[in-house]
Each structure stands twice: as C-alpha cells, then as structure tokens.
Write an enzyme that holds these catalytic residues in place. Structure first.
Site, mmCIF file in Angstrom:
data_model
loop_
_atom_site.group_PDB
_atom_site.id
_atom_site.type_symbol
_atom_site.label_atom_id
_atom_site.label_comp_id
_atom_site.label_asym_id
_atom_site.label_seq_id
_atom_site.Cartn_x
_atom_site.Cartn_y
_atom_site.Cartn_z
ATOM 1 N N TRP A 102 0.604 -0.895 -0.502
ATOM 2 C CA TRP A 102 -0.212 0.124 0.001
ATOM 3 C C TRP A 102 1.103 1.563 0.337
ATOM 4 C CZ3 TRP A 102 -4.364 -1.189 -1.998
ATOM 5 C CH2 TRP A 102 -5.441 -2.810 -1.476
ATOM 6 N N ASP A 170 -1.175 6.888 6.638
ATOM 7 C CA ASP A 170 -1.436 6.026 6.161
ATOM 8 C C ASP A 170 -1.667 4.992 7.129
ATOM 9 O OD1 ASP A 170 -3.314 3.992 5.832
ATOM 10 O OD2 ASP A 170 -2.469 3.680 3.497
ATOM 11 N N LYS A 194 -11.060 -1.649 9.878
ATOM 12 C CA LYS A 194 -10.149 -2.590 10.280
ATOM 13 C C LYS A 194 -10.165 -2.742 11.844
ATOM 14 C CE LYS A 194 -6.892 -2.408 6.510
ATOM 15 N NZ LYS A 194 -6.820 -3.675 5.403
#
Length: 361
Positions: A102, A170, A194
């Site tokens: 990511w 992030d 999450k």
C-alpha cells in the site's frame, strides 16, 4: 453455526456488543421511528451522530482544535490521490517511504501529479523490515509513511522526525491500536474497516493550516476545504458506516481508551509471537524489532502444509487466515475487536496441528 474467530485483514470482525446494539436500533434509532439507514443526513438525528463521532475520536486520539476531522468515502486508496492534489503544488516533489504494497501504491498514485522521491525502501527484503528514514530534503512538500503494513506485518515503532516538513500517514491498519501523538503528523488518513468500523467510511485528520492549498484543477469532491467547510456533509455521507464507527468509539472509550487497547494488543501479539518463536513448524516472516501488533504473517515452509492448515483451521472456526500471495502462508489479523481468547484458541490449534505433523516438542 456459532460465531467464528475472524482473522481477516479487512473488513475485519467488529465487537459483538456493537453488532447487538446496532441490531437493537435497526428499526428505531432512539425513538426516531426510523433506521439510521433511512434517515436524512440533514436531519438533527444524524447531525448528532456525526458530531458525537467526531468528538469521541478527538477525545480518544487527543486531536487538537488546530486539526479538522473528516468522514469521507473512497477508502484509503482515494487518499492516495487526494493527498498530492491538496498538498503537492505544481512542479513540487513529495517524499515517500516504501515499506509495503500500500505504501508503494500511494507513491505510484502520487507520481501522477508530481515528482515522487522514494527516500527509503524495504523492498530488497520483501518488506520484512522498516528502513531508516532520512530527514526530508528542503524541497519536499511532505513526507508520506504507512504506519503499519497490513500484508507484510511490520510497523513503525518510532515515528520519524520531519522537522517543518509535513508528515502524512496512512494509519488504516493500526489507528486506535496504540497511542499516537497526532501533533507529529500534518495529515492522517485511515480506512475504517480494520479498527474503526465497517467498510465505507474513511477518516481524515488534517492540520487546518494545510486546508485550502489544493491545485486549481482539483475536483470539488477531492478538495479538503470543501469537506471541512461542510462538516463532512457536502454530499450524502456513508451514514450507517459513520453510525457504527460512533458505536465502536463508544466501546473503546468504555473499555479504557487507546491505552487499554494498546495493553490488550501487546498481550495478544505476545501470545502468538511467543509461540512462533519456539515452534518447530511455524515461523514468522519479519524482523522481530518491528513486528506488527495487528497483522501477524507466518509460514510452515511447505505450500502443501499451509493449505492443509488453512483447511483444518477453517473447519475449526478460524477463518480468513490465508496470507497474501506475496508472502504466502498464513496471516492472523488481530485488531482491537479480536479477543485474547481467540488468539489463545488459535495457538492451541496450531500446537495441535504441529504435533500431528510430528513437529511437536
């Protein structure tokens, strides 16, 4: 069938108490005679929900008034574009640290809008460690990191010092899992699926002095200033996802806040890592110094044994343990909602499986 232990990397399990409360309020939210799924985002009912969600997040994370809190859509992946469109001027350069899939995707997307400098990378060892992060160059508009790497199972144990250069993070897979000094960051974003709630809402925390620095060509919906001005209500937001997020935040506060989540997460991770460190069959895949508390990859070294383990684990109620194709093997994601009983039960099953393969102590 009863509830299983869901080790998915995301969307992940939610606290059962949150699901039960949502079920109770499904048809009639607090006497409104309607479900949150049905109510107008302009109603006083929903305005109360979104305002309470923001207040709770500010309290739990210690977010100062100098930051705006937004509830957006598009996942963390849309932030890969929004960040450079709002923080990277024409002809500017942004620095990215490449520590996983990511992080690499974020850098790749930013390169569509300007020059990207990869200042550090752990790609040479399949992202199994966190590289030292150099101090940003003077021309950098911002430095971007991914605080926890969902696929490879590493995390920053120390946030890099960037001086006056804005630090962007992030935090999708470890927000609320351990205390973070928000003051070290200029912008934080996180997909909710999450630790915060269900898929569909993305949290953005941005320093107010950085709002309004977008490029003139930035689409309206991708401008932070628009969403700040309208309190995340410029268009219809993901109302139900924000409602569930609020209940999750209430649950975290009731259980003792982020400090208590951190204590529990350390305890859970230790149970699994201690077993992996002494196991004769299962092995961890990353540098022990930077092991994630949220995502724990492990392998047997045999694709056949991995497949057998996954099959037997699912039959026993341990689901979504398959690792990412770039790592292989297994991955146990043990976010805030995973009880320690689930981790202990998994380790007990792993010991049993190991013994069956003739590898037990």
């Amino acid at each position: 069938m009863g509830r299983v232990y869901n080790f998915s990397a995301g969307p992940s399990m939610l606290p059962e108490s949150v699901l039960r409360r949502a079920a109770q309020e499904m048809l009639d939210y607090k006497g409104s005679g309607q479900s949150v799924m049905e109510m107008s985002h302009r109603s006083h009912w929903f305005e109360e929900i979104i305002q309470e969600a923001e207040a709770l997040l500010r309290e739990l994370m210690g977010i100062p008034d100098t930051y705006a809190v937004l509830f957006l859509q598009g996942g963390a992946s849309l932030q890969f574009s929004m960040v450079p469109l709002n923080l990277l001027p024409e002809g500017g350069v942004a620095e990215y640290v490449e520590t996983g899939h990511w992080a690499s995707k974020a850098a790749e997307e930013a390169s569509r809008y300007g020059r990207v400098r990869i200042t550090a990378s752990s790609k040479d060892r399949n992202y199994s460690y966190i590289p030292p992060v150099p101090f940003p160059e003077k021309d950098a508009s911002y430095l971007h990191i991914t605080t926890n790497n969902t696929i490879y199972g590493t995390r920053y144990t120390r946030i890099p010092d960037t001086g006056n250069t804005p630090l962007v993070a992030d935090m999708s897979s470890n927000i609320l899992s351990e205390p973070m000094d928000i003051g070290k960051f200029a912008l934080v974003y996180a997909g909710a699926q999450k630790n915060l709630g269900p898929a569909g809402v993305t949290v953005v925390i941005i320093r107010k002095d950085l709002v309004g620095k977008h490029r003139s060509s930035t689409p309206t919906m991708l401008r932070y200033d628009i969403h700040v001005e309208h309190g995340s209500l410029y268009n219809t937001p993901p109302c139900y996802a924000i409602y569930i997020l609020k209940i999750v935040l209430e649950e975290v506060k009731e259980k003792g806040g982020v400090a208590e989540m951190y204590r529990r997460n350390l305890e859970k991770a230790k149970v699994l890592y201690d077993f992996l460190d002494q196991s004769r069959l299962f092995k961890g895949t990353v540098d022990p110094a930077v092991r994630s508390l949220m995502n724990i990859p492990f392998v047997t070294g045999s694709k056949e044994l991995d497949a057998l383990f996954l099959k037997e684990a699912e039959a026993r109620g341990f689901i979504n343990l398959k690792g990412h194709r770039t790592v292989g093997g297994m991955r146990a994601s043990v976010y805030n909602a995973m009880p320690i009983e689930g981790v202990k039960a998994l380790v007990s099953f792993m010991k049993e499986f190991e013994a069956k393969q003739g590898k037990g102590a």
